[in-house]
Design a protein around this motif. Structure first.
Motif, PDB file in Angstrom:
ATOM      1  N   ASP A 179       0.827  -1.204   0.000  1.00  0.00           N
ATOM      2  CA  ASP A 179       0.000   0.000   0.000  1.00  0.00           C
ATOM      3  C   ASP A 179       0.864   1.259   0.000  1.00  0.00           C
ATOM      4  N   GLU A 180       1.943   1.248   0.780  1.00  0.00           N
ATOM      5  CA  GLU A 180       2.827   2.403   0.816  1.00  0.00           C
ATOM      6  C   GLU A 180       3.421   2.682  -0.565  1.00  0.00           C
ATOM      7  N   LEU A 181       3.719   1.632  -1.308  1.00  0.00           N
ATOM      8  CA  LEU A 181       4.394   1.781  -2.599  1.00  0.00           C
ATOM      9  C   LEU A 181       3.408   1.897  -3.768  1.00  0.00           C
ATOM     10  N   ALA A 182       2.586   0.881  -3.952  1.00  0.00           N
ATOM     11  CA  ALA A 182       1.634   0.916  -5.064  1.00  0.00           C
ATOM     12  C   ALA A 182       0.555   1.960  -4.823  1.00  0.00           C
ATOM     13  N   GLY A 183       0.123   2.107  -3.568  1.00  0.00           N
ATOM     14  CA  GLY A 183      -0.922   3.075  -3.258  1.00  0.00           C
ATOM     15  C   GLY A 183      -0.475   4.501  -3.522  1.00  0.00           C
ATOM     16  N   SER A 184       0.756   4.819  -3.138  1.00  0.00           N
ATOM     17  CA  SER A 184       1.267   6.161  -3.396  1.00  0.00           C
ATOM     18  C   SER A 184       1.354   6.433  -4.893  1.00  0.00           C
ATOM     19  N   ARG A 185       1.781   5.448  -5.626  1.00  0.00           N
ATOM     20  CA  ARG A 185       1.885   5.626  -7.073  1.00  0.00           C
ATOM     21  C   ARG A 185       0.513   5.920  -7.687  1.00  0.00           C
ATOM     22  N   ARG A 186      -0.512   5.174  -7.262  1.00  0.00           N
ATOM     23  CA  ARG A 186      -1.868   5.413  -7.779  1.00  0.00           C
ATOM     24  C   ARG A 186      -2.362   6.804  -7.397  1.00  0.00           C
TER      25      ARG A 186
END
Length: 277
Positions: A179-186
Motif C-alpha cells: 500500500d505504501e508503494l503501489a498506493g502512493s503511485r496510484r
C-alpha cells in the motif's frame, strides 16, 4: 620523498585543483535536495535546507563543470538500455516541501533545469511529522503546479514510514508495504495525470523485500540516501545520490561532482535500516 605542491597539501586544495582541471570521472551525479528557503544559509532551519541563492550557485557550478542536466526519465531510460550516462546530472527533491515550490521553482526555471519531486501522497498540504523543522509538504494544488511547470513527480510513499522496518515487522501484513508503494503511485498518478514510476525510499531505508515490492508496484528505478556516483552498472532500485545542503560550497561541491565512483564507500549495500544508515 618529494614535497607536495601547495595546492595538494590539504583536502580543500586538492578540491580546488580538481575543479580547476574540470576532469569529470565517468558516470553521472544525482543531486538529492530537500527544502529551499529564502534565508541565508547560516540561518537555515536544517543542514539539508539550502537557500535559493545557494541552490542557484550550486546549479551554476554543475553547468560550468560541463555536466548536462537531464530529466529523470531520460536518465533511467539510459540505464535500462545500458547506454552511457557519462557527464549527466539529475536534480531531485525529497518530501515535496513547500519551500521548493516557493523558492526553488524560479531558480530551476532560470537555469532551465528539470527536476523530480518525490511526494508523500497522504501528507500533501500538511506538516511533515518526520521533520518538524522544515517547510510543510506542498498542497495538491502546488504539486500540480510543479508538474505543470515541466517537472517530474515521483513517489516518496504514502506516509513516509521506514519501509525496511515495515518489511521486517512480522506482525505487519505485506499488504501495508504494498500500500505504501503501489498506493502512493496510484494517488499521485491520479493527481498529476501522468506516469509516476520513480521512487525515493523514506530515510533511504530499504532491503531486498522492499526492492522486490517496489519492482512489483511498477517502479522502474528507486533512489537511496547513500552518497555515490552512477556509472551504469548499479542496481536501478538502489541508486545513490549526492546529498545536497548548505555545507557544499564551490570547491567542496566541485570535488564531489567530479570524483570517481570508486572513491565512494560502498553505496550498493543490501539493506539500510534505522540501525544502519
Amino acid at each position: 620523498m618529494p614535497e607536495l605542491p601547495p595546492s595538494l597539501r590539504s583536502p580543500l586544495g586538492a578540491a580546488r585543483q580538481l575543479v580547476t582541471q574540470r576532469r569529470a570521472a565517468p558516470g553521472a551525479v544525482v543531486l538529492g535536495y530537500h527544502d529551499v528557503s529564502a534565508d541565508r544559509d547560516g540561518e537555515a532551519a536544517d543542514r539539508y535546507t539550502v537557500s535559493a541563492a545557494r541552490l542557484d550557485a550550486q546549479l551554476g557550478l554543475v553547468a560550468r563543470l560541463g555536466l548536462r542536466f537531464v530529466a529523470v526519465g531520460e536518465f533511467v531510460d539510459r540505464l535500462a538500455r545500458r547506454r552511457s550516462v557519462d557527464g549527466l546530472a539529475v536534480v531531485t527533491f525529497d518530501d515535496a516541501l513547500d519551500g521548493v515550490h516557493r523558492h526553488g521553482l524560479d531558480v530551476l526555471a532560470r537555469h532551465g533545469v528539470p527536476a523530480t519531486v518525490f511526494a508523500v501522497s497522504e501528507r500533501l498540504g500538511a506538516a511533515a511529522p518526520w521533520w518538524p523543522e522544515v517547510s510543510p509538504v506542498m498542497s495538491s494544488t502546488q504539486l500540480g503546479e510543479v508538474a505543470a511547470a515541466g517537472h517530474d513527480i515521483g513517489s516518496h510513499t504514502r506516509t513516509h514510514r521506514s519501509l525496511a522496518t515495515l518489511a521486517a515487522d512480522a506482525g505487519a501484513p505485506r499488504d501495508e508495504l504494498r500500500d505504501e508503494l503501489a498506493g502512493s503511485r496510484r494517488d499521485l498518478e491520479a493527481l498529476v495525470d501522468r506516469p509516476v514510476d520513480t521512487l525515493a525510499y523514506p530515510s533511504g531505508h530499504h532491503d531486498p523485500t522492499v526492492r522486490a515490492v517496489a519492482v512489483d508496484a511498477g517502479y522502474v528505478a528507486a533512489f537511496t540516501f547513500l552518497n555515490g556516483r552512477v556509472t551504469g552498472g548499479e542496481d536501478r532500485w538502489r541508486l545513490p545520490r549526492l546529498t545536497m545542503g548548505a555545507h557544499l560550497d564551490g570547491p567542496r561541491l566541485g570535488y564531489h561532482l567530479l570524483r570517481a565512483a570508486t572513491s565512494w564507500p560502498d553505496h550498493q549495500v543490501e539493506r539500510v535500516t534505522a540501525e544502519r544508515v
